[in-house]
Design a protein around this motif. Sequence first.
Motif, PDB file in Angstrom:
ATOM      1  N   LEU A   1      19.906 -23.631  18.731  1.00  7.81           N
ATOM      2  CA  LEU A   1      20.622 -22.371  18.915  1.00  7.81           C
ATOM      3  C   LEU A   1      20.844 -22.069  20.392  1.00  7.81           C
ATOM      4  CD1 LEU A   1      19.017 -20.077  16.185  1.00  7.81           C
ATOM      5  CD2 LEU A   1      21.334 -21.016  16.211  1.00  7.81           C
ATOM      6  N   THR A   2      19.850 -22.352  21.208  1.00  8.12           N
ATOM      7  CA  THR A   2      19.988 -22.103  22.651  1.00  8.12           C
ATOM      8  C   THR A   2      21.069 -23.010  23.249  1.00  8.12           C
ATOM      9  OG1 THR A   2      17.657 -21.485  22.825  1.00  8.12           O
ATOM     10  CG2 THR A   2      18.776 -22.115  24.861  1.00  8.12           C
TER      11      THR A   2
ATOM     12  N   ASP B   1      15.162 -22.896  17.456  1.00  8.29           N
ATOM     13  CA  ASP B   1      15.629 -22.179  18.653  1.00  8.29           C
ATOM     14  C   ASP B   1      16.262 -23.112  19.677  1.00  8.29           C
ATOM     15  OD1 ASP B   1      12.874 -19.794  18.589  1.00  8.29           O
ATOM     16  OD2 ASP B   1      14.885 -19.701  17.715  1.00  8.29           O
ATOM     17  N   LYS B   2      15.810 -24.364  19.718  1.00 12.75           N
ATOM     18  CA  LYS B   2      16.342 -25.292  20.721  1.00 12.75           C
ATOM     19  C   LYS B   2      17.837 -25.550  20.494  1.00 12.75           C
ATOM     20  CE  LYS B   2      15.577 -29.865  22.761  1.00 12.75           C
ATOM     21  NZ  LYS B   2      14.740 -31.105  22.729  1.00 12.75           N
TER      22      LYS B   2
ATOM     23  N   ARG C   1      17.457 -14.683  10.915  1.00 12.07           N
ATOM     24  CA  ARG C   1      16.105 -15.243  10.795  1.00 12.07           C
ATOM     25  C   ARG C   1      16.145 -16.610  10.118  1.00 12.07           C
ATOM     26  NH1 ARG C   1      14.444  -9.915   9.476  1.00 12.07           N
ATOM     27  NH2 ARG C   1      14.408 -10.456   7.253  1.00 12.07           N
TER      28      ARG C   1
ATOM     29  N   ARG D   1      17.339 -19.260  12.636  1.00 10.47           N
ATOM     30  CA  ARG D   1      16.305 -19.651  13.599  1.00 10.47           C
ATOM     31  C   ARG D   1      15.270 -20.568  12.968  1.00 10.47           C
ATOM     32  NH1 ARG D   1      14.067 -14.840  17.241  1.00 10.47           N
ATOM     33  NH2 ARG D   1      13.174 -16.696  18.219  1.00 10.47           N
ATOM     34  N   SER D   2      14.906 -20.273  11.735  1.00  8.92           N
ATOM     35  CA  SER D   2      13.877 -21.088  11.088  1.00  8.92           C
ATOM     36  C   SER D   2      14.422 -22.437  10.623  1.00  8.92           C
ATOM     37  CB  SER D   2      13.277 -20.336   9.892  1.00  8.92           C
ATOM     38  OG  SER D   2      14.274 -20.076   8.914  1.00  8.92           O
TER      39      SER D   2
END
Length: 442
Positions: A432-433, A429-430, A421, A424-425
């Motif tokens: 990480l993707t 997410d961009k 978590r 992600r914060s």
Amino acid sequence: MDFSSGDVEAAVMRPTVPVAGGGAAVGPSALLRGWREFRRSAAPARFLCFEDGGWADVAGEAVGQLRRAFQDRRAMAEAACGGKAYLFDFLRMVRIDAATGEETALAWIDDRGACFFPAPGGGGRKRRRDDAPAEDEAESSSGVDERSGESRGAEDAAAKRMKASGAWGKSATARLEESGKYYQVVSKLFLSYGMASRGAVITAVRKVGQGARARAFQQQGQLLAATRGAAVGTPKFAWYGASAEDVAAVVESGFARTNAARLGGRKHGDGLHLSPPQCPYTSAMLAKADGSGEAHIVLCRVLMGRPEVVQAGSSQSRPSSDAYDSAVDKLENPQWYVVWSKDMNTRVLPEYVVSFKCPKLQPIQGSSEATSKPKKPSPGRDMFPTLLAEIEQLVPDKCDILQEYYSNFKMGQIKKDQFIRFLRSYIGDKVLTTVATKLRGC
């Protein structure tokens, strides 16, 4: 002369250069570094100021006042020492005389034994806050973090100057005479451990200019000796091999990047790899010969402090704990010394450039991290080190906090879902993707 231990012999070691404390003009990158150190530190147990050529403890009631201010997370604090009033700036790591405005370097050691010292090379004297830095201060380097944006440009510029003039730039124009003492010592060290038997022939030995870098290096040695013991603060000789362009850039402006990528899966972490004095061939394999067959290797002095063993293929980029300063491939008779990127411009001092030709030299064909395809993970493998290594390439300014949270996760202080978590914060997410897609090889 025996170099087998790797310790610097008096006959080759240059005379020491006096170091005096002094603040320097601090840009945004330096302030950000200071802020990160301030956040990372526990409550200080000792405060030290650089005076009269050495680090001296702050004594008396000032210690308690400064400690309370630090615990309250105040960036500055006022305290009196020796009958004088001072302002202590924790972010810039300076002590300012309230009467004269003179600045002196400030450091501390926290309750956990972690050491927090200012980046060396900030000046060779005490100075007033409105003084302009000296010329040699302006060109000194405090680490790769503060120059990463211009590193490639520095290398390209150095390469162009070298190609145009056939010289190594203003910092290393002293070509040694073959009959000279230091030429004989350095060439013997290079040829005595297998290079001569491989047909190596030295074409030149050059002395690297020192200036602010030598002062920064000496200061780091004093810091390590004060915190780890005198023996730990003793420098060693080591070889650094790279392309002619990289060597020219190192000589002129310092290390802009590590050579770990050249080793590929044989690297022992993402740090600067140097070989002990009795292993010149190991680093020579990282050198790149030009069209005439000439290659270059640098004899450096290096401060290893307290090393830890890091296995081949590791993506570790910093000490695993405050108990260590650097890394080796093995404790007994190491083949590689590894200095982490944050220390490579303060704990590695280039001394001599040895130019040579060696027909039997087999360069290491390492894979570049920028172009090599990541390996797909095997089931059950801890993917976080690989994930973090890729993330740090995209957002290097967030690597300190990332490593701190990852260490907490590895020690069981936070759970896996909490760590995810946070990723992600904090990263988004961009990013990480993008990283996940690269790791899947899509």
